[in-house]
Design a protein around this motif. Structure first.
Motif, PDB file in Angstrom:
ATOM      1  N   MET A   1       0.845  -1.178   0.000  1.00  0.00           N
ATOM      2  CA  MET A   1       0.000   0.000   0.000  1.00  0.00           C
ATOM      3  C   MET A   1       0.892   1.242   0.000  1.00  0.00           C
ATOM      4  N   ALA A   2       1.016   1.930   1.180  1.00  0.00           N
ATOM      5  CA  ALA A   2       1.720   3.205   1.162  1.00  0.00           C
ATOM      6  C   ALA A   2       2.367   3.520   2.492  1.00  0.00           C
ATOM      7  N   LEU A   3       3.386   4.367   2.403  1.00  0.00           N
ATOM      8  CA  LEU A   3       3.944   4.972   3.597  1.00  0.00           C
ATOM      9  C   LEU A   3       3.019   6.131   3.931  1.00  0.00           C
ATOM     10  N   VAL A   4       2.344   6.068   5.061  1.00  0.00           N
ATOM     11  CA  VAL A   4       1.300   7.029   5.402  1.00  0.00           C
ATOM     12  C   VAL A   4       1.849   8.056   6.391  1.00  0.00           C
ATOM     13  N   ASP A   5       1.773   9.323   5.986  1.00  0.00           N
ATOM     14  CA  ASP A   5       2.261  10.401   6.840  1.00  0.00           C
ATOM     15  C   ASP A   5       1.416  11.661   6.650  1.00  0.00           C
ATOM     16  N   ASP A   6       0.138  11.468   6.351  1.00  0.00           N
ATOM     17  CA  ASP A   6      -0.744  12.609   6.147  1.00  0.00           C
ATOM     18  C   ASP A   6      -2.078  12.360   6.841  1.00  0.00           C
ATOM     19  N   VAL A   7      -2.800  13.422   7.104  1.00  0.00           N
ATOM     20  CA  VAL A   7      -4.059  13.327   7.841  1.00  0.00           C
ATOM     21  C   VAL A   7      -5.063  12.419   7.133  1.00  0.00           C
ATOM     22  N   THR A   8      -5.166  12.532   5.825  1.00  0.00           N
ATOM     23  CA  THR A   8      -6.133  11.720   5.077  1.00  0.00           C
ATOM     24  C   THR A   8      -5.834  10.231   5.231  1.00  0.00           C
ATOM     25  N   GLY A   9      -4.574   9.861   5.085  1.00  0.00           N
ATOM     26  CA  GLY A   9      -4.188   8.459   5.212  1.00  0.00           C
ATOM     27  C   GLY A   9      -4.351   7.935   6.623  1.00  0.00           C
ATOM     28  N   LEU A  10      -3.961   8.724   7.605  1.00  0.00           N
ATOM     29  CA  LEU A  10      -4.116   8.320   8.997  1.00  0.00           C
ATOM     30  C   LEU A  10      -5.588   8.164   9.362  1.00  0.00           C
ATOM     31  N   ARG A  11      -6.425   9.079   8.901  1.00  0.00           N
ATOM     32  CA  ARG A  11      -7.872   8.987   9.149  1.00  0.00           C
ATOM     33  C   ARG A  11      -8.430   7.704   8.528  1.00  0.00           C
ATOM     34  N   ARG A  12      -8.022   7.404   7.298  1.00  0.00           N
ATOM     35  CA  ARG A  12      -8.486   6.189   6.622  1.00  0.00           C
ATOM     36  C   ARG A  12      -8.124   4.947   7.445  1.00  0.00           C
ATOM     37  N   ILE A  13      -6.876   4.879   7.900  1.00  0.00           N
ATOM     38  CA  ILE A  13      -6.437   3.727   8.688  1.00  0.00           C
ATOM     39  C   ILE A  13      -7.246   3.619   9.980  1.00  0.00           C
ATOM     40  N   LEU A  14      -7.389   4.716  10.690  1.00  0.00           N
ATOM     41  CA  LEU A  14      -8.093   4.695  11.979  1.00  0.00           C
ATOM     42  C   LEU A  14      -9.577   4.368  11.823  1.00  0.00           C
ATOM     43  N   LEU A  15     -10.188   4.782  10.728  1.00  0.00           N
ATOM     44  CA  LEU A  15     -11.609   4.493  10.509  1.00  0.00           C
ATOM     45  C   LEU A  15     -11.845   3.073  10.003  1.00  0.00           C
ATOM     46  N   GLN A  16     -10.910   2.537   9.228  1.00  0.00           N
ATOM     47  CA  GLN A  16     -11.103   1.210   8.646  1.00  0.00           C
ATOM     48  C   GLN A  16     -10.632   0.081   9.561  1.00  0.00           C
ATOM     49  N   SER A  17      -9.855   0.396  10.559  1.00  0.00           N
ATOM     50  CA  SER A  17      -9.287  -0.623  11.437  1.00  0.00           C
ATOM     51  C   SER A  17     -10.092  -0.748  12.724  1.00  0.00           C
TER      52      SER A  17
ATOM     53  N   ASN B   1      12.172   2.553  11.178  1.00  0.00           N
ATOM     54  CA  ASN B   1      13.053   1.528  10.663  1.00  0.00           C
ATOM     55  C   ASN B   1      12.720   1.335   9.187  1.00  0.00           C
ATOM     56  N   GLU B   2      13.616   1.799   8.340  1.00  0.00           N
ATOM     57  CA  GLU B   2      13.388   1.756   6.886  1.00  0.00           C
ATOM     58  C   GLU B   2      13.330   0.317   6.365  1.00  0.00           C
ATOM     59  N   GLN B   3      14.150  -0.563   6.926  1.00  0.00           N
ATOM     60  CA  GLN B   3      14.135  -1.958   6.492  1.00  0.00           C
ATOM     61  C   GLN B   3      12.775  -2.596   6.780  1.00  0.00           C
ATOM     62  N   ALA B   4      12.255  -2.363   7.977  1.00  0.00           N
ATOM     63  CA  ALA B   4      10.940  -2.895   8.340  1.00  0.00           C
ATOM     64  C   ALA B   4       9.858  -2.301   7.449  1.00  0.00           C
ATOM     65  N   ALA B   5       9.969  -1.010   7.183  1.00  0.00           N
ATOM     66  CA  ALA B   5       8.992  -0.355   6.301  1.00  0.00           C
ATOM     67  C   ALA B   5       9.008  -1.001   4.921  1.00  0.00           C
TER      68      ALA B   5
ATOM     69  N   VAL C   1       3.126   3.246   8.995  1.00  0.00           N
ATOM     70  CA  VAL C   1       3.172   4.524   9.707  1.00  0.00           C
ATOM     71  C   VAL C   1       4.403   4.469  10.600  1.00  0.00           C
ATOM     72  N   MET C   2       5.223   5.516  10.542  1.00  0.00           N
ATOM     73  CA  MET C   2       6.427   5.568  11.385  1.00  0.00           C
ATOM     74  C   MET C   2       6.434   6.841  12.219  1.00  0.00           C
ATOM     75  N   ASN C   3       6.987   6.712  13.417  1.00  0.00           N
ATOM     76  CA  ASN C   3       7.218   7.857  14.297  1.00  0.00           C
ATOM     77  C   ASN C   3       5.936   8.626  14.626  1.00  0.00           C
ATOM     78  N   ARG C   4       4.863   7.891  14.872  1.00  0.00           N
ATOM     79  CA  ARG C   4       3.591   8.507  15.262  1.00  0.00           C
ATOM     80  C   ARG C   4       2.914   7.645  16.318  1.00  0.00           C
ATOM     81  N   CYS C   5       2.263   8.296  17.262  1.00  0.00           N
ATOM     82  CA  CYS C   5       1.530   7.596  18.311  1.00  0.00           C
ATOM     83  C   CYS C   5       0.073   7.414  17.875  1.00  0.00           C
ATOM     84  N   VAL C   6      -0.415   6.181  17.913  1.00  0.00           N
ATOM     85  CA  VAL C   6      -1.783   5.894  17.498  1.00  0.00           C
ATOM     86  C   VAL C   6      -2.797   6.655  18.353  1.00  0.00           C
ATOM     87  N   LYS C   7      -2.515   6.796  19.647  1.00  0.00           N
ATOM     88  CA  LYS C   7      -3.415   7.516  20.546  1.00  0.00           C
ATOM     89  C   LYS C   7      -3.445   8.999  20.209  1.00  0.00           C
ATOM     90  N   ILE C   8      -2.286   9.593  20.019  1.00  0.00           N
ATOM     91  CA  ILE C   8      -2.213  11.016  19.683  1.00  0.00           C
ATOM     92  C   ILE C   8      -2.892  11.290  18.353  1.00  0.00           C
TER      93      ILE C   8
END
Length: 155
Positions: A1-17, A108-112, A123-130
């Protein structure tokens, strides 16, 4: 899929999961992993603790490894050191998770690459709660600038 680092992508993940496996979830209430998982559980997400040192956390059975979880996982939320993330990424791919989420301070770029190559969102370097509070949870009501500008009027 994608490296997600924007509000639209984060919202999509949080709403679909709906189901989040929390790698390294501590049973201690004062640890960041506990606080974040409790917040998400209180907002209707199913939390699946992954920690070989605990039998139960937040009233949920704790699994020693990601691969031992017998049901579907949407987000693999990692509270581990960056060097420990590539094997977790491989496990996330193996169980068919949809998102590999590395918590605040973890990159971690390798994990990504492992996850991205297998079709997962990352998603890297972001807190799911925040991010949940910022995007979906009304954090702006507390006077925090969420960075989301809208001309829509309430009502």
């Amino acid at each position: 899929m994608a490296l997600v680092d924007d509000v639209t992508g984060l919202r999509r993940i949080l709403l679909q999961s709906r189901t989040i496996a929390v790698i390294g979830l501590s049973g201690n209430w004062y640890r960041p992993s506990f606080f974040a998982a409790k917040y998400m559980q209180d907002r209707g997400y199913r939390i699946v603790p992954v920690n070989p040192n605990c039998a139960e956390v937040l009233g949920q059975k704790c699994y020693p490894t990601l691969r031992e979880i017998p049901h579907e996982i949407d987000i693999v939320d990692c509270f581990r050191k960056p060097l420990e993330i590539p094997p977790i990424a491989r496990d996330a791919v193996a169980i068919g998770a949809k998102v590999l989420w590395m918590q605040l301070g973890i990159r971690n770029e390798q994990a990504a690459k492992i996850a991205l190559d297998a079709g997962l969102d990352v998603v890297m370097n972001r807190c799911v709660k925040i991010e949940h509070a910022r995007i979906l949870g009304g954090l702006n009501w507390a006077g925090v600038n969420t960075g989301i500008v809208s001309a829509r009027r309430p009502g």
